[in-house]
Write a protein that holds these residues in place. Sequence first.
Motif, short mmCIF file in Angstrom:
data_model
loop_
_atom_site.label_atom_id
_atom_site.label_comp_id
_atom_site.label_asym_id
_atom_site.label_seq_id
_atom_site.Cartn_x
_atom_site.Cartn_y
_atom_site.Cartn_z
N ARG A 240 40.19 39.97 48.03
CA ARG A 240 39.25 38.91 47.69
C ARG A 240 38.73 38.94 46.25
NH1 ARG A 240 33.77 38.50 51.13
NH2 ARG A 240 33.44 40.51 50.13
N LEU A 243 41.37 38.23 43.63
CA LEU A 243 41.85 36.86 43.81
C LEU A 243 40.84 35.85 43.27
CD1 LEU A 243 43.75 34.73 44.91
CD2 LEU A 243 42.89 35.20 47.21
N LEU A 244 39.57 36.06 43.57
CA LEU A 244 38.55 35.13 43.06
C LEU A 244 38.50 35.16 41.54
CD1 LEU A 244 35.69 35.64 45.70
CD2 LEU A 244 37.09 33.59 45.37
N GLN A 246 41.03 35.84 39.54
CA GLN A 246 42.21 35.12 39.05
C GLN A 246 42.05 33.61 39.23
OE1 GLN A 246 44.82 36.11 37.37
NE2 GLN A 246 44.34 38.29 37.40
#
Lengths: 291, 291
Positions: A240, A243-244, A246
């Motif tokens: 998470r 990913l956030l 990116q």
Amino acid sequence: MFEQLGLIGCGLIGGSFALALKRAGLVKRVVGYSKSPSTTERAKQLGVIDIDVPSALQAVSGSDLVLIAVPVAATEATLKAIRHLVTDTMLVMDVGSTKSDVVNAARRALGDKFGSFVPAHPIAGKEVAGVQHAEADLFKGKQVILTPVEHTQTAQLQQAIEVWEQVGSHITQMSPEAHDAAFAAVSHLPHMIAFAMMNAINSQEQGKDYLSMAGPGFRDFTRIAASDPHVWRDVLLANRDELLAQSKNFQRHLQTLELMLSNANGEALEGLIRQASQSRSAWTMNKKSRQ
Amino acid sequence: MFEQLGLIGCGLIGGSFALALKRAGLVKRVVGYSKSPSTTERAKQLGVIDIDVPSALQAVSGSDLVLIAVPVAATEATLKAIRHLVTDTMLVMDVGSTKSDVVNAARRALGDKFGSFVPAHPIAGKEVAGVQHAEADLFKGKQVILTPVEHTQTAQLQQAIEVWEQVGSHITQMSPEAHDAAFAAVSHLPHMIAFAMMNAINSQEQGKDYLSMAGPGFRDFTRIAASDPHVWRDVLLANRDELLAQSKNFQRHLQTLELMLSNANGEALEGLIRQASQSRSAWTMNKKSRQ
């Protein structure tokens, strides 16, 4: 050469691994278990596994190689379930798309047997799930990332390298953290974007008409949107934070293009497209920038 | 059967059209012009065109079929340059990825000859540009969208339908506005996202390492990022308003996924992924939801 592969999770990846090992003559016998009995049965009917068993523990019993090919969120419970049969000489691997969470789960679940576990991520897959799509060639020419940590035993690491190389994969080693940062950028975010793209089109009244006109560019761009929802829910959640980060970075770059567009700044827009185009044209899969 | 195709723009699309018509026996002679003399020369060497000429006007002279295959922003100047040789019985088509701007440009440039112009958009392409990649099969099995308006002559529209059908394409007709709304969603936005994705990765210190680990999902997702910068600058600018609206809508859906992720709301996240996955699995290219 292994006596017995204990396969936990007889899906696309696990099934393909079993087939690849069999064809390479690396294993005498494959004992398989899946959460769903019908999957295990199907794997046996298809010749992917030789013996089907009703528990993960029974798949590990008598095995010198164990592959855990389950959604990443199920890794810890699986390792806990098999823990007391894991030995110092056994090689245990996973195939998860995230590695920090898997390494932490393995450390917690395996305790003093953690050294037998080699975290692995084969960069191979299809947009279709299920053992019926398994194929012996799936890993051929593909990268496999291994993320050993300080307690990983070198004997197992060496075995892991050999088994993946023998099924035709190229090995890269890195830390779990470096793996997760990289795959947030080049895999997890593209999946999230592809999911959002399908939902964004379907949210529109004329979405169905729009989809009927889409061509080969759209087909390839959205292929990964058809991925397994349960598997990808786990992957996105497990990675998470990276990913956030990116996703935010990506949106900044998308908004820069929007700004050039709003300002009708053709020169700047073309410059940004040119950077992207040149970089993508120069890229080829499996060309390593480092070893 | 046409006597002569006047090809203005001997690139991938124009060159493929010439090859397709020749192979189908639909044209006796192809006269070609490109802005760059070396391109025209190459097209002749490759047998894509039969005669090379140094101006667009000369390509139109004696032609009963004219294809304008230039970046969309160059369409108006091209039509102005050929205007006084366009006749009432000639079929003139473009191949641009946007249609409202092209129709407006044609109306302005062609005046009372506008009825000879049939706006066309073949949904076919490659991530590589240039006549050396042209192929006779490029349009086979692909959709071609025609966007005739009230002043388009039915004779030319019928000819356009026949010529595209004979090279194996499926024809769909709609208004220029409906075309542009749809392609903002299923083509222009995916391209803009793919450009932004490459730039977002390259902006990071470890971008090169990240790219070296990317697999087949990334390869397909970013294929369109390698598209021609000049062509795509024009397309994005020409369809700016629809594209910006689609981009905003997409970002709302991406941010919804981010929110589910931030809240670790696995159930809602899986639900959204499932919608996307089912919709993409059910989609196949060229399956029309209407005629």
